[in-house]
Scaffold this active site. Structure first.
Site, PDB file in Angstrom:
ATOM      1  N   ARG A  98       8.398   0.884  11.272  1.00  0.00           N
ATOM      2  CA  ARG A  98       7.818  -0.265  11.519  1.00  0.00           C
ATOM      3  C   ARG A  98       9.158  -1.302  11.805  1.00  0.00           C
ATOM      4  O   ARG A  98       9.630  -1.130  10.929  1.00  0.00           O
ATOM      5  CB  ARG A  98       6.690  -0.867  10.911  1.00  0.00           C
ATOM      6  CG  ARG A  98       5.267  -0.433  10.968  1.00  0.00           C
ATOM      7  CD  ARG A  98       4.428  -1.026  10.284  1.00  0.00           C
ATOM      8  NE  ARG A  98       4.336  -0.769   8.781  1.00  0.00           N
ATOM      9  CZ  ARG A  98       4.805  -1.984   8.293  1.00  0.00           C
ATOM     10  NH1 ARG A  98       5.159  -3.009   8.543  1.00  0.00           N
ATOM     11  NH2 ARG A  98       5.075  -1.583   6.881  1.00  0.00           N
ATOM     12  N   TYR A 237       7.148   4.728  17.570  1.00  0.00           N
ATOM     13  CA  TYR A 237       7.014   5.271  16.341  1.00  0.00           C
ATOM     14  C   TYR A 237       5.787   4.528  15.591  1.00  0.00           C
ATOM     15  O   TYR A 237       5.692   3.381  15.659  1.00  0.00           O
ATOM     16  CB  TYR A 237       8.197   5.042  15.572  1.00  0.00           C
ATOM     17  CG  TYR A 237       8.136   5.916  14.235  1.00  0.00           C
ATOM     18  CD1 TYR A 237       8.413   7.172  14.357  1.00  0.00           C
ATOM     19  CD2 TYR A 237       7.610   5.314  13.075  1.00  0.00           C
ATOM     20  CE1 TYR A 237       8.481   7.950  13.132  1.00  0.00           C
ATOM     21  CE2 TYR A 237       7.397   6.259  11.986  1.00  0.00           C
ATOM     22  CZ  TYR A 237       7.835   7.225  11.827  1.00  0.00           C
ATOM     23  OH  TYR A 237       7.815   7.909  10.740  1.00  0.00           O
ATOM     24  N   LYS A 246      -1.958  -0.950  12.505  1.00  0.00           N
ATOM     25  CA  LYS A 246      -1.687  -2.325  11.904  1.00  0.00           C
ATOM     26  C   LYS A 246      -1.594  -3.421  12.817  1.00  0.00           C
ATOM     27  O   LYS A 246      -2.229  -4.313  12.529  1.00  0.00           O
ATOM     28  CB  LYS A 246      -0.055  -2.281  11.658  1.00  0.00           C
ATOM     29  CG  LYS A 246       0.309  -1.051  10.581  1.00  0.00           C
ATOM     30  CD  LYS A 246      -0.498  -1.348   9.402  1.00  0.00           C
ATOM     31  CE  LYS A 246      -0.031   0.074   8.302  1.00  0.00           C
ATOM     32  NZ  LYS A 246      -0.595  -0.125   7.032  1.00  0.00           N
ATOM     33  N   HIS A 266      -5.724  -4.519   4.352  1.00  0.00           N
ATOM     34  CA  HIS A 266      -4.778  -3.518   3.932  1.00  0.00           C
ATOM     35  C   HIS A 266      -5.043  -2.720   2.730  1.00  0.00           C
ATOM     36  O   HIS A 266      -4.209  -2.858   1.692  1.00  0.00           O
ATOM     37  CB  HIS A 266      -3.233  -3.753   3.838  1.00  0.00           C
ATOM     38  CG  HIS A 266      -2.278  -3.010   3.931  1.00  0.00           C
ATOM     39  ND1 HIS A 266      -1.005  -2.896   3.330  1.00  0.00           N
ATOM     40  CD2 HIS A 266      -2.147  -1.496   4.332  1.00  0.00           C
ATOM     41  CE1 HIS A 266      -0.262  -2.077   3.751  1.00  0.00           C
ATOM     42  NE2 HIS A 266      -1.037  -1.266   4.251  1.00  0.00           N
ATOM     43  N   SER A 288       2.968  -1.121   0.951  1.00  0.00           N
ATOM     44  CA  SER A 288       3.290  -0.030   1.693  1.00  0.00           C
ATOM     45  C   SER A 288       4.103   1.012   0.666  1.00  0.00           C
ATOM     46  O   SER A 288       4.840   0.676  -0.139  1.00  0.00           O
ATOM     47  CB  SER A 288       4.152  -0.346   2.815  1.00  0.00           C
ATOM     48  OG  SER A 288       3.497  -0.752   3.764  1.00  0.00           O
ATOM     49  N   CYS A 290       2.965   2.448  -1.910  1.00  0.00           N
ATOM     50  CA  CYS A 290       2.989   2.368  -3.514  1.00  0.00           C
ATOM     51  C   CYS A 290       1.945   3.286  -4.012  1.00  0.00           C
ATOM     52  O   CYS A 290       1.454   3.208  -5.293  1.00  0.00           O
ATOM     53  CB  CYS A 290       2.347   1.068  -3.903  1.00  0.00           C
ATOM     54  SG  CYS A 290       3.510  -0.142  -3.983  1.00  0.00           S
ATOM     55  N   ASP A 313      -6.190   3.665   4.072  1.00  0.00           N
ATOM     56  CA  ASP A 313      -5.030   2.411   4.452  1.00  0.00           C
ATOM     57  C   ASP A 313      -5.668   0.958   4.793  1.00  0.00           C
ATOM     58  O   ASP A 313      -5.089  -0.051   4.475  1.00  0.00           O
ATOM     59  CB  ASP A 313      -4.262   2.731   5.746  1.00  0.00           C
ATOM     60  CG  ASP A 313      -2.986   1.913   5.978  1.00  0.00           C
ATOM     61  OD1 ASP A 313      -2.257   1.706   4.947  1.00  0.00           O
ATOM     62  OD2 ASP A 313      -2.772   1.995   7.032  1.00  0.00           O
ATOM     63  N   ARG A 405       6.064  11.175   8.533  1.00  0.00           N
ATOM     64  CA  ARG A 405       4.825  11.084   8.586  1.00  0.00           C
ATOM     65  C   ARG A 405       4.008  12.314   8.677  1.00  0.00           C
ATOM     66  O   ARG A 405       4.522  13.218   9.669  1.00  0.00           O
ATOM     67  CB  ARG A 405       4.330   9.889   9.302  1.00  0.00           C
ATOM     68  CG  ARG A 405       4.820   8.436   9.055  1.00  0.00           C
ATOM     69  CD  ARG A 405       3.983   7.776   7.855  1.00  0.00           C
ATOM     70  NE  ARG A 405       4.792   6.658   7.503  1.00  0.00           N
ATOM     71  CZ  ARG A 405       4.279   5.708   7.053  1.00  0.00           C
ATOM     72  NH1 ARG A 405       2.908   5.869   6.698  1.00  0.00           N
ATOM     73  NH2 ARG A 405       4.812   4.651   6.505  1.00  0.00           N
TER      74      ARG A 405
END
Ligand code: OXD
Ligand code: MN
Length: 632
Positions: A98, A237, A246, A266, A288, A290, A313, A405
């Protein structure tokens, strides 16, 4: 069946808006939604694609797209023996994550976007985008993807339509959302969120892509919160291109939630069942990378305790008629970070990605399987890296990009929750916040009330990771783990959270907890024995909610008494347990100073209730360690 191109290319599109049925294939006869028809026409005129394809979401359509991408070498099929129906995509090294500095919130006023977003005037941005999008799909097919965020028919769900010139995006969106004819049928004549995407590389007649198409010099990920539109240019991407995720489900939906009185967060959603079969649902927000995905698919080490997956997510949450907060996962798939995923760290993810998965930027083994750092000890011999290099040429590169990913259907997860598709959603009893903190923040503590819980959301911070651009390892404040994802002024966002206290009976709202699995000792080793043991913390939370686990009040919140936390068979020393469950008053006073400083960026929109909470915390800490601090 003919190729997609032949099937879809000859729509008598501009003249009459009715679509021909071709080759007996499933084509959409008619678009009843005026806004959709007009929008498709506008985009077609602007982007000048060679052909248009309205996606119906069928297996057949998907198979054709995959086949064409294999033929054009934009996908590599994996060996059916190891990964049936799975593929590898390699992006450009200039398009791997991102791009927050190229992400814009174009609200009517800069004050609506706030200090944490890049703002541009919506009219100026629209004309810039229009000049970029002019003719950008020449030589390509324009795909129209109707999709539902959430179970079709749920009162919490929303419909969007993405137009893209990337077949890779279509196949990923088919995994990530409920996409195709069903979503279109549900749309009827209602409103939807238009999401326009182009890789930004028109093709000359007869030319083909040479590798992954993207336009690194001109990336724009743009949101118009007032008109609920998304325009994305130049990147193919992840969250830059799969606009349902997102862009829609967080940035635009957070604005919708503010206007309509609900929450777009989130957060993962998990079910937790005790050995007596009693079940609760928790939502959890971590910045993100974690370990949200790992927690959502946890296999608890505690006998009889079961964790089930609703979402990894994003959570959309609305108050139900009974006053409780109900959550759905708006997504249907997971776009998870591959490196570090293994049968040790996340066996359920490894089971899920055994088939029907698109991998992006991982390594390719000689026998046609995938590999990444952390999957097992050593890379297999002659493994090709994510750029397609091997041997000498690959020496200074990791096998997988750190932000590589997998895109995989949630329904393929062995622990998917039976209520995953329930249009009502699941009632949330606890909300967890956390981050990656090597010191200061203890293993777990409980908020005192909703307002204090909201304060805990504002203090979330974490050390940087590879999921977004930015320095790795540096502490980054990330309130509610929403910093890159809140579509409006964060001060207003905090007030929106606080407002839930007044929307109904606050005692029915979830209780907020703060967790940190990442504490380290002086030599840099983790104090908590491992991710699988996090079920013990979830158990304590479950039992707190049931009133059967004890806690002691501390300046930061309620913390487990050492005997109320199930540490059986862990062999932790008393010293380690002490470190995990201690409030380091001096460190917290420093944290208060840090927060006073940080909060200044929110200016006048920062809610006074949160300032009061900070003062209460400071006073309670000073009470334990009377040292004066600067006032806020
Ligand atoms: C994600 C992120 O990709 O949070 O989920 O960065
Ligand atoms: Mn995320």
């Amino acid at each position: 069946m003919a190729s997609i191109k032949r099937v879809v290319s000859v729509f008598c599109f501009l003249s009459c808006f009715s679509f021909r049925e071709m080759d007996g294939s499933v084509v959409l006869k008619d678009l009843q939604n005026d806004k959709l028809r007009l929008w498709i026409e506008e985009v077609q005129e602007l982007c000048e694609p060679d052909q248009i394809h309205i996606c119906d979401g069928t297996e057949e359509e998907n198979a054709l797209l995959l086949k064409e991408m294999v033929e054009t070498k934009s996908l590599i099929p994996l060996h059916g023996k190891f990964r049936p129906n799975s593929f590898l995509a390699r992006s450009s090294f200039e398009d791997v994550a991102r791009v927050e500095d190229r992400t814009f919130i174009c609200s009517s006023s800069i004050d609506d976007a706030g200090p944490t977003n890049n703002w541009k005037d919506p009219n100026e941005m629209k004309s810039l985008l229009k000049s970029l999008f002019k003719g950008c799909m020449r030589g390509r097919t324009m795909y129209v993807i109707p999709f539902s965020m959430g179970p079709i028919g749920s009162s919490i769900a929303q419909i969007g339509v993405e137009i893209t010139d990337s077949p890779y995006v279509v196949c990923n969106m088919r995994i990530m959302t409920r996409m195709g004819r069903e979503a279109l049928n549900a749309l009827k004549d209602q409103d939807f969120v238009p999401c326009l995407h182009s890789v930004g590389v028109p093709l000359e007649a007869g030319k083909m892509d040479n590798g992954w198409p993207c336009n690194p010099q001109n990336k724009y990920i743009v949101h118009f919160p007032q008109t609920k539109e998304i325009w994305s240019y130049g990147s193919g991407y992840g969250g830059n291109a799969l606009l349902a995720k997102k862009c829609f489900a967080l940035r635009i939906a957070s604005q919708m939630g503010k206007e309509e009185g609900w929450l777009a967060e989130h957060m993962l959603i998990l079910g937790i069942e005790n050995p007596d079969g009693k079940k609760k649902y928790f939502a959890a927000a971590f910045p993100s990378a974690c370990g949200k995905t790992n927690l959502a698919m946890l296999q608890s080490s505690l006998p009889g305790w079961k964790i089930t997956l609703v979402g990894d997510d994003i959570a959309w949450m609305k108050l139900g008629e009974d006053g409780k907060l109900y959550a759905i996962n708006p997504e249907a798939g997971m776009f998870g970070v591959a490196p570090g995923t293994s049968f040790q760290t996340n066996p359920n993810a490894m089971e899920t990605i055994k088939s029907d998965t698109i991998f992006t930027n991982v390594g390719l083994t000689q026998d046609g399987d995938v590999w990444w750092e952390g999957m097992d000890k050593d890379p297999p011999k002659n493994c090709t890296n994510w750029l397609g290099d091997m041997g000498e040429a690959a020496l200074d590169q990791k096998i997988a990009h750190p932000n590589a990913r997998y895109t995989t259907p949630i329904k393929g997860c062995p622990t998917v929750d039976p209520a995953f598709d329930d249009p009502k959603g699941v009632p949330i009893s606890a909300i967890l916040f956390g981050g990656r903190r090597a010191s200061v923040v203890p293993l777990v503590f409980e908020s005192k009330n909703w307002r204090h819980g909201t304060f805990l959301g504002t203090i979330v911070s974490s050390e940087g990771t590879a999921a977004a651009n930015g320095p790795i390892g540096k502490l980054r404040h990330d309130p509610f783990a929403m910093l890159p994802f809140c579509g409006y002024h964060m001060g207003d966002y905090f007030s929106h959270w606080l407002s839930f206290e007044k929307r109904g009976d606050p005692s029915l709202l979830p209780t907020v907890y703060y967790v940190n699995w990442f504490l380290k000792d002086g030599s840099g080793s983790f104090l908590w024995p491992g991710f699988r043991e996090n079920g013990r913390v979830l158990k304590w939370i479950f039992e707190r909610l049931d009133g059967t686990a004890s806690a002691e009040s501390t300046p930061i919140g309620n913390m487990p008494t050492p005997t109320s936390l199930d540490l059986n068979d862990l062999n932790l020393s008393i010293e380690t347990v002490g470190k995990l469950l201690t409030v380091d008053v001096g460190a917290w006073l420093n944290e208060v100073e840090e927060l006073k400083n940080y909060y200044k960026i929110f200016g006048e929109k920062f809610p006074s209730e949160i300032v009061e909470e900070l003062h209460l915390l400071e006073a309670a800490l000073v009470d334990k360690n009377p040292k004066p601090t600067e006032s806020f």
